[in-house]
Design a protein around this motif. Structure first.
Motif, PDB file in Angstrom:
ATOM      1  N   LEU A 450       0.883  -1.325   0.016  1.00 14.50           N
ATOM      2  CA  LEU A 450       0.073  -0.024   0.096  1.00 14.50           C
ATOM      3  C   LEU A 450       1.173   1.097   0.017  1.00 14.50           C
ATOM      4  N   PHE A 451       1.904   1.212   0.592  1.00 15.85           N
ATOM      5  CA  PHE A 451       2.930   2.262   0.848  1.00 15.85           C
ATOM      6  C   PHE A 451       3.519   2.483  -0.613  1.00 15.85           C
ATOM      7  N   VAL A 452       3.942   1.573  -1.300  1.00 18.87           N
ATOM      8  CA  VAL A 452       4.583   1.849  -2.552  1.00 18.87           C
ATOM      9  C   VAL A 452       3.630   2.299  -3.650  1.00 18.87           C
ATOM     10  N   GLN A 453       2.437   1.954  -3.586  1.00 24.17           N
ATOM     11  CA  GLN A 453       1.212   2.120  -4.468  1.00 24.17           C
ATOM     12  C   GLN A 453       0.891   3.913  -4.270  1.00 24.17           C
ATOM     13  N   LEU A 454       0.628   4.055  -2.754  1.00 26.74           N
ATOM     14  CA  LEU A 454       0.265   5.529  -2.650  1.00 26.74           C
ATOM     15  C   LEU A 454       1.391   6.575  -2.668  1.00 26.74           C
ATOM     16  N   LEU A 455       2.712   6.015  -2.827  1.00 27.56           N
ATOM     17  CA  LEU A 455       3.938   7.101  -2.946  1.00 27.56           C
ATOM     18  C   LEU A 455       3.685   7.674  -4.386  1.00 27.56           C
ATOM     19  N   GLY A 456       3.436   6.545  -5.260  1.00 17.04           N
ATOM     20  CA  GLY A 456       3.454   6.977  -6.729  1.00 17.04           C
ATOM     21  C   GLY A 456       2.073   7.720  -6.820  1.00 17.04           C
ATOM     22  N   GLU A 457       0.786   7.435  -6.252  1.00 16.83           N
ATOM     23  CA  GLU A 457      -0.178   8.073  -6.699  1.00 16.83           C
ATOM     24  C   GLU A 457      -0.333   9.402  -5.838  1.00 16.83           C
ATOM     25  N   ASN A 458      -0.186   9.357  -4.687  1.00 11.56           N
ATOM     26  CA  ASN A 458      -0.331  10.716  -3.966  1.00 11.56           C
ATOM     27  C   ASN A 458       1.018  11.948  -4.117  1.00 11.56           C
ATOM     28  N   LEU A 459       2.226  11.554  -4.197  1.00 11.12           N
ATOM     29  CA  LEU A 459       3.290  12.337  -4.065  1.00 11.12           C
ATOM     30  C   LEU A 459       3.579  12.826  -5.704  1.00 11.12           C
ATOM     31  N   ARG A 460       2.710  13.624  -6.147  1.00 11.78           N
ATOM     32  CA  ARG A 460       2.921  14.212  -7.561  1.00 11.78           C
ATOM     33  C   ARG A 460       2.906  15.569  -7.505  1.00 11.78           C
ATOM     34  N   PHE A 461       3.684  16.370  -8.340  1.00 14.51           N
ATOM     35  CA  PHE A 461       4.213  17.774  -8.058  1.00 14.51           C
ATOM     36  C   PHE A 461       2.910  18.769  -8.429  1.00 14.51           C
ATOM     37  N   ASN A 462       1.953  18.303  -9.176  1.00 15.04           N
ATOM     38  CA  ASN A 462       0.848  19.067  -9.532  1.00 15.04           C
ATOM     39  C   ASN A 462      -0.399  18.903  -8.530  1.00 15.04           C
ATOM     40  N   ASN A 463      -0.051  18.088  -7.394  1.00 14.95           N
ATOM     41  CA  ASN A 463      -0.883  18.230  -6.390  1.00 14.95           C
ATOM     42  C   ASN A 463      -0.215  18.922  -5.338  1.00 14.95           C
ATOM     43  N   SER A 464      -0.720  20.360  -5.225  1.00 14.59           N
ATOM     44  CA  SER A 464       0.125  21.406  -4.703  1.00 14.59           C
ATOM     45  C   SER A 464       0.003  20.932  -3.047  1.00 14.59           C
ATOM     46  N   SER A 465      -0.811  20.248  -2.514  1.00  9.24           N
ATOM     47  CA  SER A 465      -1.016  19.997  -1.062  1.00  9.24           C
ATOM     48  C   SER A 465      -0.074  18.900  -0.757  1.00  9.24           C
ATOM     49  N   GLN A 466       0.705  18.176  -1.538  1.00  4.99           N
ATOM     50  CA  GLN A 466       1.626  17.270  -1.241  1.00  4.99           C
ATOM     51  C   GLN A 466       3.094  17.801  -1.464  1.00  4.99           C
ATOM     52  N   GLN A 586      13.236   3.994 -13.749  1.00  2.00           N
ATOM     53  CA  GLN A 586      14.172   3.362 -13.210  1.00  2.00           C
ATOM     54  C   GLN A 586      14.375   4.110 -11.731  1.00  2.00           C
ATOM     55  N   ARG A 587      14.356   5.509 -12.137  1.00  2.25           N
ATOM     56  CA  ARG A 587      14.772   6.304 -10.705  1.00  2.25           C
ATOM     57  C   ARG A 587      13.656   6.296  -9.675  1.00  2.25           C
ATOM     58  N   GLU A 588      12.414   6.353 -10.251  1.00  2.00           N
ATOM     59  CA  GLU A 588      11.332   6.193  -9.418  1.00  2.00           C
ATOM     60  C   GLU A 588      11.157   4.901  -8.436  1.00  2.00           C
ATOM     61  N   GLN A 589      11.528   3.802  -9.211  1.00  2.00           N
ATOM     62  CA  GLN A 589      11.587   2.551  -8.441  1.00  2.00           C
ATOM     63  C   GLN A 589      12.641   2.548  -7.422  1.00  2.00           C
ATOM     64  N   GLU A 590      13.739   3.118  -7.797  1.00  2.00           N
ATOM     65  CA  GLU A 590      15.060   3.072  -6.869  1.00  2.00           C
ATOM     66  C   GLU A 590      14.592   3.937  -5.779  1.00  2.00           C
ATOM     67  N   LEU A 591      13.996   5.054  -5.608  1.00  2.00           N
ATOM     68  CA  LEU A 591      13.620   5.818  -4.611  1.00  2.00           C
ATOM     69  C   LEU A 591      12.471   5.120  -3.771  1.00  2.00           C
ATOM     70  N   VAL A 592      11.516   4.457  -4.382  1.00  2.00           N
ATOM     71  CA  VAL A 592      10.510   3.810  -3.693  1.00  2.00           C
ATOM     72  C   VAL A 592      11.125   2.722  -2.985  1.00  2.00           C
ATOM     73  N   ALA A 593      11.870   1.734  -3.628  1.00  2.00           N
ATOM     74  CA  ALA A 593      12.592   0.687  -3.059  1.00  2.00           C
ATOM     75  C   ALA A 593      13.236   1.237  -1.533  1.00  2.00           C
ATOM     76  N   MET A 594      14.175   2.333  -1.885  1.00  2.00           N
ATOM     77  CA  MET A 594      14.728   2.972  -0.645  1.00  2.00           C
ATOM     78  C   MET A 594      13.625   3.326   0.493  1.00  2.00           C
ATOM     79  N   ALA A 595      12.661   3.940   0.019  1.00  2.00           N
ATOM     80  CA  ALA A 595      11.740   4.549   1.050  1.00  2.00           C
ATOM     81  C   ALA A 595      11.078   3.094   1.744  1.00  2.00           C
ATOM     82  N   VAL A 596      10.956   2.110   1.319  1.00  2.00           N
ATOM     83  CA  VAL A 596      10.200   0.940   1.801  1.00  2.00           C
ATOM     84  C   VAL A 596      11.109   0.476   3.138  1.00  2.00           C
ATOM     85  N   ARG A 597      12.408   0.498   2.721  1.00  2.00           N
ATOM     86  CA  ARG A 597      13.637   0.374   3.964  1.00  2.00           C
ATOM     87  C   ARG A 597      13.713   1.377   4.967  1.00  2.00           C
ATOM     88  N   VAL A 598      13.677   2.882   4.458  1.00  2.00           N
ATOM     89  CA  VAL A 598      13.844   3.899   5.367  1.00  2.00           C
ATOM     90  C   VAL A 598      12.965   4.313   5.955  1.00  2.00           C
TER      91      VAL A 598
END
Length: 601
Positions: A450-466, A586-598
């Motif tokens: 769920l964390f991986v899915q919502l990172l990609g869905e929610n953390l978008r720059f065009n959503n100013s609240s994020q 590739q960069r997004e996948q690596e960022l998300v993989a790091m986030a799951v561990r961090v």
């Protein structure tokens, strides 16, 4: 009442002046509505004023009145009358065109208003002196400012608390009303007539119910009963009243507690109210149900007045506890570290760890944690508190800000652990059980998928609240970049370890689109356009970086901006041959993989 029943004094158990712009605005509009009609043809009811009549036959005026209820409107009336005095003095000395009869009329209006309603004269025949006294004195915390505003010739001290500024603002609004009504031009006679009409509106067309009691012992209870269910008093005001009522037989202790309350209530009413809302669950382990005043009274105050000096001192200690924990709470809500860090003394906690509190409260806005932070700041060592803060920061970002977890579950855990911290000794409490509880909430409601899915869905720059969340995400990943490169990416069991050498000021972190947000026509890439706001396309510049990259192409930014950036993840981009859809993915996948561990507790 103003002319015949005086002097008035606001006693210790009353709150400070509290009318803000809205309340003063209502008062002004009520007076202006009366002004539009001839005096005597209309009246306006302004509510009640309750006083305790005190008698001392040794004084020139044996009767005086303690204001139990109604000080806000009474003080505001007095401020308004002082404006009449001030404007009459102006008209007496600066009538345009000059008119001696009108100047005399204005001076008579000034003197009559001051002597009948604002001041009174106390004669000491034995000493052969007469002193001018104010008809209304506010509580000790406010009186110097109040008298500076209403007494001719006195200077207004510099405001040092919220109530002082409210008094000054109210006087300014009332003087504006006075100037509007009498006008700044025209014949002096007409302006004096209008000023007299304003005084009539204040003292003849405005009515109140004046309730007078001679039984002072009932003052505190009467005060609480009249205000407890209304909106006019805060829970802190009522707690103040109750504590002073309980100490009525111990004058020195009562005065000590009154000073403590003056110190506490100098803070903003909003922060004091928030403090008591946090204090109760911080000590009891549960949220207050129903009335907060009654809950805190039952938890912290004795049911009956103290019978011994020791019992009275115990209540003083309780109010001192309120004062001390409020001081800590005010630091916490501002994101300020609650432990002393004297310059030149080695610190066991690094600046990077200190900065996490500001992120938790101001960036992630996780005020839900304030009760447990308050307990931790009181009960834990600085090192354990720093560990608590970072644990909560990681949890709040993952559970609440990304996965939208319900607040009730962590709140119950926070309250329970706060109570344990408050009641346990420093040596007996550890964070282990708390950590296990937070991990369970993550596993149940913010698991990896769920964390991986919502990172990609929610953390978008065009959503100013994020955007605050994107800054939190990227800067935290940057802090763990060295760990990930050396250990984390190859050892799935390695615990995340941030590099604490530098503090990234999150407020100065400038988000940067790698593929430009508004690409020039020659640089547009149809494959990257729909992906440009995705997390994989966002990096950031640090405070020391030149951020003039703007909408330049990736190739133009590499050497000029990315290669020299102080931010590792940004400088890494300079090694790329190009920036393609595959690179972004590739960069997004690596960022998300790091986030799951961090972002783990």
């Amino acid at each position: 009442m103003l002319e015949e029943r005086y002097p008035f004094a606001v006693p210790r158990y009353q709150r400070a002046y509290a009318w803000e712009d809205e309340a003063v605005g209502h008062f002004v509009r009520d007076i202006e509505a009366v002004l539009s009609k001839p005096s005597g043809s209309v009246s306006h009811f302004f509510g009640g004023v309750v006083c305790i009549e005190l008698t001392d036959n040794q004084k020139v005026r044996p009767h005086s009145y303690e204001v139990v209820d109604g000080q806000q409107r009474l003080a505001t009336f007095m401020l308004a009358l002082s404006c009449v005095v001030e404007m009459a003095a102006e008209l007496a000395t600066d009538s345009n065109p000059p008119s001696l009869p009108d100047a005399k009329r204005a001076d008579t209006l000034r003197a009559d208003t001051a002597e009948k309603y604002v001041t009174w004269k106390e004669a000491d025949i034995a000493a052969g002196v007469t002193e001018v006294r104010p008809r209304l004195m506010l509580s000790l915390a406010d009186d110097a400012v109040f008298q500076g505003l209403i007494m001719p010739g006195l200077a207004v001290p510099k405001p040092s608390r919220e109530s002082h500024q409210l008094l000054i603002d109210a006087r300014t609004a009332l003087l504006d009303m006075t100037r509007r009504f009498i006008g700044i031009k025209g014949a002096a006679g007409g302006r004096v007539d209008r000023l007299l009409r304003l005084r009539q509106a204040l003292v003849q067309d405005a009515h109140i119910i004046h309730i007078v009691s001679k039984d002072r012992s009932q003052a505190y209870r009467l005060f609480s009963v009249l205000n407890h269910r209304g909106e006019s008093l805060s829970d802190a005001d009522l707690l103040r009243s109750r504590s002073l009522e309980l100490l009525d037989s111990y004058a020195s202790r009562r005065e000590q507690v009154a000073r403590l309350w003056d110190e506490m209530l100098a803070s903003s009413a909003k922060n004091v109210e928030a403090f008591f809302k946090a204090l109760y669950p911080s000590w009891t382990g549960v949220r207050a149900k129903g009335d907060l005043f009654e809950a805190i009274e039952e938890q912290f105050f004795p049911k009956m007045p103290p019978k011994t000096a020791a019992e009275a001192q115990s209540l003083v200690k309780t109010i001192e506890l309120f004062r001390d924990e409020l001081s800590i709470f005010l630091k916490l809500v501002a994101g300020d570290w609650p432990y002393d860090r004297p310059p030149g003394v080695p610190n066991q906690v690094r600046a990077w760890q200190v900065d996490r509190l500001r992120r938790l409260i101001l960036t992630l806005k996780h005020e839900l944690a304030l009760p447990v932070l308050l307990a931790g700041a009181v009960s834990l060592s600085e090192g354990d508190f720093a560990e608590l803060v970072y644990m909560l920061e990681v949890f709040a970002f993952r559970y609440k800000n990304v996965c939208n977890g319900h607040a009730t579950r962590p709140a119950n855990l926070y309250y329970s652990e706060a109570c344990k911290m408050h009641t346990a000794s420093h040596a007996s409490y550890t964070l282990n059980a708390f950590r296990i509880g937070l991990r369970k909430l993550i596993n149940d409601h913010a698991a990896d998928a769920l964390f991986v899915q919502l990172l990609g869905e929610n953390l978008r720059f065009n959503n100013s609240s994020q955007r605050a969340n994107i800054r939190e995400f990227l800067t935290t990943i940057e802090d763990h970049r060295q760990w990930w490169t050396k250990t984390g990416s190859t050892n799935p069991k390695a615990r995340p370890k941030p590099t604490m050498i530098k503090v990234i000021d999150i407020a100065d972190a400038t988000l940067e689109h790698i593929y430009p947000q508004r690409a020039e026509p020659a640089d547009k890439d149809s494959a990257l356009e729909p992906l440009k706001h995705n997390l994989g396309n966002i990096t950031f510049f640090g405070q020391a970086d030149n951020v003039a990259a703007a909408n330049k192409s990736f190739a133009a930014k590499q050497a000029a901006y990315y290669a020299i950036s102080s931010i590792g993840m940004t400088s890494d981009l300079a090694t790329k041959a190009a920036w393609t859809e595959a690179d972004l993915s590739q960069r997004e996948q690596e960022l998300v993989a790091m986030a799951v561990r961090v972002f783990v507790v």
